[in-house]
Motif scaffolding. Structure first.
Motif, PDB file in Angstrom:
ATOM      1  N   LYS A 214       0.856  -1.175   0.000  1.00 41.18           N
ATOM      2  CA  LYS A 214       0.000   0.000   0.000  1.00 41.18           C
ATOM      3  C   LYS A 214       0.894   1.227   0.000  1.00 41.18           C
ATOM      4  O   LYS A 214       1.925   1.262   0.682  1.00 41.18           O
ATOM      5  CB  LYS A 214      -0.922   0.013   1.217  1.00 41.18           C
ATOM      6  N   GLY A 225      -3.178   4.149  -2.834  1.00 41.40           N
ATOM      7  CA  GLY A 225      -3.703   2.984  -3.507  1.00 41.40           C
ATOM      8  C   GLY A 225      -2.779   1.801  -3.317  1.00 41.40           C
ATOM      9  O   GLY A 225      -1.820   1.856  -2.540  1.00 41.40           O
ATOM     10  N   PHE A 244      -4.859   5.401  -8.215  1.00 40.60           N
ATOM     11  CA  PHE A 244      -4.773   6.059  -6.917  1.00 40.60           C
ATOM     12  C   PHE A 244      -6.048   6.854  -6.659  1.00 40.60           C
ATOM     13  O   PHE A 244      -6.627   7.457  -7.567  1.00 40.60           O
ATOM     14  CB  PHE A 244      -3.576   7.005  -6.861  1.00 40.60           C
ATOM     15  N   MET A 245      -6.484   6.849  -5.408  1.00 44.22           N
ATOM     16  CA  MET A 245      -7.609   7.662  -4.975  1.00 44.22           C
ATOM     17  C   MET A 245      -7.069   8.909  -4.280  1.00 44.22           C
ATOM     18  O   MET A 245      -6.011   8.866  -3.643  1.00 44.22           O
ATOM     19  CB  MET A 245      -8.503   6.874  -4.018  1.00 44.22           C
TER      20      MET A 245
END
Length: 303
Positions: A214, A225, A244-245
């Motif tokens: 992570k 992400g 990716f958030m």
């Protein structure tokens, strides 16, 4: 001795309409009516006037969650609550006081709070049993502060109150190799060097998950992400990153190019140079260099 151990744990809401709290023993299910307006909960216990520690394991989380302490006078609906909270930042319930004070937390983590009255009242925070440091130290304050949760969205938590009080001495992270917390030193967009703001460290946390890792970046927004490990030896890791958030706060101008670099450019390789303690994260159109982040958290004397 933990003054809350074996005491009845009754949580009460802040009186605002439309929010929900379901308590089954020490398990809490919480939801705010609006994702933009928090719902606050306070433990109703007179033992809070003595030295105590509590922690809650996050079972589900959608939205934002803060852990802390509040007085009866400071416990009010929504953003009006004023207390001492931790969510990665130190906050007073309505605004950030110290950004990136400690590591973020997520589902599966146990977050703890110790409140110690005395000549200087202190509020100390913990993650998964490790002391993150004292976040608040109030001199000559005899106010009683109660355990408090600050939820925007929904969360399921399991609260625990162990018999022993944990140490307030800062834990030394036991991390080696690629993993742990890193501080951004240099960045390039293609061949172009980018300016790194020096007012606070820009962070990367790498977490080992076996065949995956992570990656959590803290620039102005949180960006994160997962990545699959394709190849790995002691110095090099080839990765395949998923999307990716990013949290959706508008960053200051000096952070925008860095957030675009981290959030949109493909990452393919992570390299560790033990001789100088440098972690290099690269892709076809980007390069960043990081050094090990050694936390030296400061306590605030007001909130």
């Amino acid at each position: 001795m933990n003054s809350l151990h074996n005491k009845e744990m009754t949580w009460v809401g802040d009186g605002s309409d439309g929010n929900t709290l379901t308590q089954t023993g020490n398990d809490l299910v919480i939801a705010s009516k609006s994702g933009g307006t928090p719902f606050n909960l306070r433990l109703d216990s007179e033992q809070a006037s003595q030295d105590y520690y509590w922690q809650a394991t996050i079972q589900k989380l959608k939205g934002n969650l803060s852990f802390g302490a509040v007085s009866k006078d400071g416990f009010k609906p929504g953003w009006k609550t004023k207390g001492m909270f931790y969510n990665g930042n130190l906050t007073n319930g309505s605004g950030a006081l110290k950004v990136s004070w400690g590591p973020r937390f997520e589902v599966g983590d146990a977050v703890g709070v110790r409140v110690s009255p005395g000549e200087s009242l202190t509020v100390t925070f913990y993650k998964n049993g490790e002391c993150l440091g004292t976040g608040f130290r109030l001199s000559n304050n005899t106010t009683t502060f109660y355990p408090c949760l600050h939820v925007s969205g929904s969360a399921s938590l399991s609260v625990e109150v162990p018999e022993a009080l944990p140490s307030t001495e800062l834990s030394t992270p036991n991390v080696t190799g690629f993993y742990g917390d890193w501080k951004l030193d240099k960045a390039w967009d293609g061949e172009n060097p980018l300016t790194i703001p020096d007012d606070r460290p820009l962070r990367l946390e790498l977490i080992n998950e076996g065949s995956k890792i992570k990656m959590h970046f803290k620039i102005a927004n949180n960006i994160g992400g997962g990545a699959s490990i394709l190849e790995q030896n002691e110095t090099t890791m080839k990765v395949d990153c998923g999307p990716f958030m990013m949290s959706r706060m508008m960053p200051p101008p000096e952070f925008r190019t860095l957030e675009n670099l981290i959030g949109t450019k493909k990452i393919t390789t992570i390299t560790l140079d033990d001789s100088n303690g440098t972690l290099t994260v690269t892709g076809p159109e980007m390069k960043t260099e990081w050094s090990r982040l050694i936390r030296a958290p400061e306590a605030l004397n007001t909130f």
